[in-house]
Motif scaffolding. Structure first.
Motif, mmCIF file in Angstrom:
data_model
loop_
_atom_site.group_PDB
_atom_site.id
_atom_site.type_symbol
_atom_site.label_atom_id
_atom_site.label_comp_id
_atom_site.label_asym_id
_atom_site.label_seq_id
_atom_site.Cartn_x
_atom_site.Cartn_y
_atom_site.Cartn_z
ATOM 1 N N PHE A 33 0.843 -1.191 0.000
ATOM 2 C CA PHE A 33 0.000 0.000 0.000
ATOM 3 C C PHE A 33 0.881 1.246 0.000
ATOM 4 C CE2 PHE A 33 -3.723 -2.469 1.201
ATOM 5 C CZ PHE A 33 -3.166 -3.542 1.877
ATOM 6 N N TRP A 34 0.371 2.294 -0.605
ATOM 7 C CA TRP A 34 1.045 3.594 -0.579
ATOM 8 C C TRP A 34 0.127 4.618 0.086
ATOM 9 C CZ3 TRP A 34 6.030 4.392 -1.543
ATOM 10 C CH2 TRP A 34 6.734 3.440 -2.284
ATOM 11 N N TYR A 35 0.714 5.335 1.073
ATOM 12 C CA TYR A 35 -0.030 6.340 1.824
ATOM 13 C C TYR A 35 0.663 7.686 1.708
ATOM 14 C CZ TYR A 35 -2.672 2.755 4.422
ATOM 15 O OH TYR A 35 -3.497 1.724 4.785
ATOM 16 N N ARG A 36 -0.123 8.715 1.973
ATOM 17 C CA ARG A 36 0.416 10.059 2.126
ATOM 18 C C ARG A 36 0.059 10.539 3.521
ATOM 19 N NH1 ARG A 36 -1.566 14.438 -2.144
ATOM 20 N NH2 ARG A 36 -3.475 14.373 -0.888
ATOM 21 N N LEU A 43 -3.301 9.412 7.980
ATOM 22 C CA LEU A 43 -2.716 8.767 6.810
ATOM 23 C C LEU A 43 -3.809 8.584 5.762
ATOM 24 C CD1 LEU A 43 -0.698 7.907 9.148
ATOM 25 C CD2 LEU A 43 -0.162 5.955 7.686
ATOM 26 N N THR A 44 -3.499 8.947 4.553
ATOM 27 C CA THR A 44 -4.447 8.826 3.457
ATOM 28 C C THR A 44 -3.948 7.791 2.472
ATOM 29 O OG1 THR A 44 -5.063 11.161 3.692
ATOM 30 C CG2 THR A 44 -5.662 10.065 1.637
ATOM 31 N N LEU A 45 -4.757 6.791 2.209
ATOM 32 C CA LEU A 45 -4.376 5.741 1.274
ATOM 33 C C LEU A 45 -4.429 6.275 -0.146
ATOM 34 C CD1 LEU A 45 -3.654 2.737 0.834
ATOM 35 C CD2 LEU A 45 -6.111 2.289 0.650
ATOM 36 N N ILE A 46 -3.305 6.130 -0.863
ATOM 37 C CA ILE A 46 -3.260 6.542 -2.263
ATOM 38 C C ILE A 46 -3.735 5.396 -3.149
ATOM 39 C CG2 ILE A 46 -1.741 7.230 -4.166
ATOM 40 C CD1 ILE A 46 0.100 8.507 -2.025
ATOM 41 N N ALA A 47 -3.125 4.223 -2.944
ATOM 42 C CA ALA A 47 -3.450 3.089 -3.805
ATOM 43 C C ALA A 47 -2.942 1.803 -3.181
ATOM 44 C CB ALA A 47 -2.833 3.266 -5.191
ATOM 45 N N THR A 48 -3.502 0.715 -3.656
ATOM 46 C CA THR A 48 -3.076 -0.625 -3.273
ATOM 47 C C THR A 48 -2.419 -1.266 -4.479
ATOM 48 O OG1 THR A 48 -4.915 -0.808 -1.744
ATOM 49 C CG2 THR A 48 -3.876 -2.859 -2.432
ATOM 50 N N ALA A 49 -1.267 -1.893 -4.260
ATOM 51 C CA ALA A 49 -0.512 -2.486 -5.359
ATOM 52 C C ALA A 49 -0.361 -3.979 -5.130
ATOM 53 C CB ALA A 49 0.865 -1.828 -5.469
ATOM 54 N N ASN A 50 -0.996 -4.764 -5.974
ATOM 55 C CA ASN A 50 -0.837 -6.210 -5.930
ATOM 56 C C ASN A 50 0.033 -6.639 -7.091
ATOM 57 O OD1 ASN A 50 -2.487 -6.363 -3.724
ATOM 58 N ND2 ASN A 50 -4.290 -6.951 -4.861
ATOM 59 N N GLN A 51 0.897 -7.593 -6.846
ATOM 60 C CA GLN A 51 1.795 -8.061 -7.880
ATOM 61 C C GLN A 51 1.012 -8.700 -9.011
ATOM 62 O OE1 GLN A 51 2.960 -11.409 -8.823
ATOM 63 N NE2 GLN A 51 4.450 -10.597 -10.245
ATOM 64 N N GLY A 52 1.347 -8.304 -10.238
ATOM 65 C CA GLY A 52 0.713 -8.900 -11.393
ATOM 66 C C GLY A 52 -0.586 -8.261 -11.822
ATOM 67 N N SER A 53 -0.994 -7.188 -11.148
ATOM 68 C CA SER A 53 -2.228 -6.515 -11.550
ATOM 69 C C SER A 53 -2.053 -5.010 -11.439
ATOM 70 C CB SER A 53 -3.418 -6.976 -10.703
ATOM 71 O OG SER A 53 -3.207 -6.642 -9.353
ATOM 72 N N GLU A 54 -2.966 -4.298 -12.061
ATOM 73 C CA GLU A 54 -2.926 -2.843 -11.979
ATOM 74 C C GLU A 54 -3.214 -2.390 -10.547
ATOM 75 O OE1 GLU A 54 -1.838 -2.213 -15.799
ATOM 76 O OE2 GLU A 54 -2.330 -0.574 -14.440
ATOM 77 N N ALA A 55 -2.594 -1.304 -10.166
ATOM 78 C CA ALA A 55 -2.858 -0.746 -8.842
ATOM 79 C C ALA A 55 -4.291 -0.235 -8.763
ATOM 80 C CB ALA A 55 -1.880 0.382 -8.553
ATOM 81 N N ASN A 72 7.423 -7.373 -8.593
ATOM 82 C CA ASN A 72 7.539 -8.672 -7.922
ATOM 83 C C ASN A 72 6.953 -8.568 -6.512
ATOM 84 O OD1 ASN A 72 9.672 -7.703 -6.104
ATOM 85 N ND2 ASN A 72 10.988 -7.754 -7.926
ATOM 86 N N LEU A 73 7.082 -9.644 -5.742
ATOM 87 C CA LEU A 73 6.422 -9.709 -4.440
ATOM 88 C C LEU A 73 7.186 -9.009 -3.323
ATOM 89 C CD1 LEU A 73 5.116 -13.383 -4.554
ATOM 90 C CD2 LEU A 73 3.762 -11.295 -4.734
ATOM 91 N N THR A 74 8.327 -8.411 -3.621
ATOM 92 C CA THR A 74 9.106 -7.739 -2.580
ATOM 93 C C THR A 74 9.402 -6.278 -2.897
ATOM 94 O OG1 THR A 74 11.236 -8.369 -3.567
ATOM 95 C CG2 THR A 74 10.256 -9.908 -1.969
ATOM 96 N N PHE A 75 8.877 -5.746 -3.979
ATOM 97 C CA PHE A 75 9.294 -4.412 -4.417
ATOM 98 C C PHE A 75 8.143 -3.665 -5.078
ATOM 99 C CE2 PHE A 75 12.583 -1.425 -5.350
ATOM 100 C CZ PHE A 75 12.281 -0.852 -6.579
ATOM 101 N N SER A 76 8.108 -2.339 -4.831
ATOM 102 C CA SER A 76 7.139 -1.477 -5.495
ATOM 103 C C SER A 76 7.727 -0.082 -5.610
ATOM 104 C CB SER A 76 5.830 -1.419 -4.706
ATOM 105 O OG SER A 76 4.881 -0.558 -5.324
ATOM 106 N N THR A 77 7.252 0.670 -6.583
ATOM 107 C CA THR A 77 7.622 2.078 -6.694
ATOM 108 C C THR A 77 6.373 2.922 -6.845
ATOM 109 O OG1 THR A 77 7.831 2.138 -9.119
ATOM 110 C CG2 THR A 77 9.799 1.501 -7.858
ATOM 111 N N LEU A 78 6.467 4.125 -6.300
ATOM 112 C CA LEU A 78 5.440 5.150 -6.466
ATOM 113 C C LEU A 78 6.122 6.359 -7.081
ATOM 114 C CD1 LEU A 78 2.572 6.449 -5.722
ATOM 115 C CD2 LEU A 78 3.740 7.327 -3.704
ATOM 116 N N THR A 79 5.578 6.873 -8.168
ATOM 117 C CA THR A 79 6.093 8.091 -8.777
ATOM 118 C C THR A 79 5.122 9.232 -8.509
ATOM 119 O OG1 THR A 79 7.260 6.870 -10.515
ATOM 120 C CG2 THR A 79 6.813 9.193 -10.932
#
Lengths: 113, 113
Positions: A33-36, A43-55, A72-79
């Motif tokens: 998950f990515w929060y601001r 804390l405000t949830l921006i998005a949920t990121a599951n591996q292999g699918s769109e956020a 992959n299952l251990t890494f994510s990026t937010l731009t």
């Protein structure tokens, strides 16, 4: 629990530029998950990121502004794209390891001038 | 009305005091309740995780949930200067596939030696 690291820990950026924040977990997790977090606000949830699918983005957040990758299952990026001073905040990634509780990274403190 | 209300403080207590931190909520579907501790310039750290109503104790910390009143509390006994931090309550209804968690704004606690 899980050990989560984020890069960079902080940055100062010029308006109109973009910053990519990395989140690394020490074990494989399905949900990230990515929060601001802005001063004085929850804390405000921006998005949920599951591996292999769109956020999945929450109301008020769009992919063009906050593109997310989950290769992959251990890494994510937010731009954070085309930044303005209103984007100055702490950005946090978190993971769920099976239950409803979440574990957080140390955060990235972003200042946009 | 916010879904979760939390007094922002700051709350200042002498070392050794019993601290009571509270949150109220409006969504009766919430059934998972969490307390996070966040030190300055760090990510939130999970302290307590409870399901439904009742009490849970862990060392000097006790979490209470009263679903009938939509009220949760965190008690800290024998408070220490190292407990000085912001405490965030959080809750989830557990029904969404990706376990969306709603956070309070946090209460800043200062324990004075």
């Amino acid at each position: 629990s899980a050990v989560i690291s984020q890069k960079p820990s902080r940055d100062i950026c010029q308006r109109g530029t973009s910053l990519t924040i990395q989140c690394q977990v020490d074990s494989q997790v399905t949900m990230m998950f990515w929060y601001r977090q802005q001063p004085g606000q929850s804390l405000t949830l921006i998005a949920t990121a599951n591996q292999g699918s769109e956020a999945t983005y929450e109301s008020g957040f769009v992919i063009d502004k906050f593109p997310i990758s989950r290769p992959n299952l251990t890494f994510s990026t937010l731009t954070v794209s085309n930044m303005s001073p209103e984007d100055s905040s702490i950005y946090l990634c978190s993971v769920a390891t099976g239950g409803n509780e979440q574990f957080f990274g140390p955060g990235t403190r972003l200042t946009v001038l | 009305q916010k879904e979760v209300e939390q007094d922002p403080g700051p709350l200042s207590v002498p070392e050794g005091a019993i601290v009571s931190l509270n949150c109220t909520y409006s969504n009766s579907a919430f059934q998972y309740f969490m307390w996070y501790r966040q030190y300055s310039r760090k990510g939130p750290e999970l302290l307590m995780y409870t399901y439904s109503s009742g009490n849970k104790e862990d060392g000097r910390f006790t979490a209470q949930v009263d679903k009938s009143s939509k009220y949760i509390s965190l008690f800290i006994r024998d408070s220490q200067p190292s407990d000085s931090a912001t405490y965030l309550c959080a809750m989830s209804d557990g029904t969404r596939g990706y376990q969306k968690v709603t956070f309070g704004t946090g209460t800043k606690l200062q324990v004075i030696p």
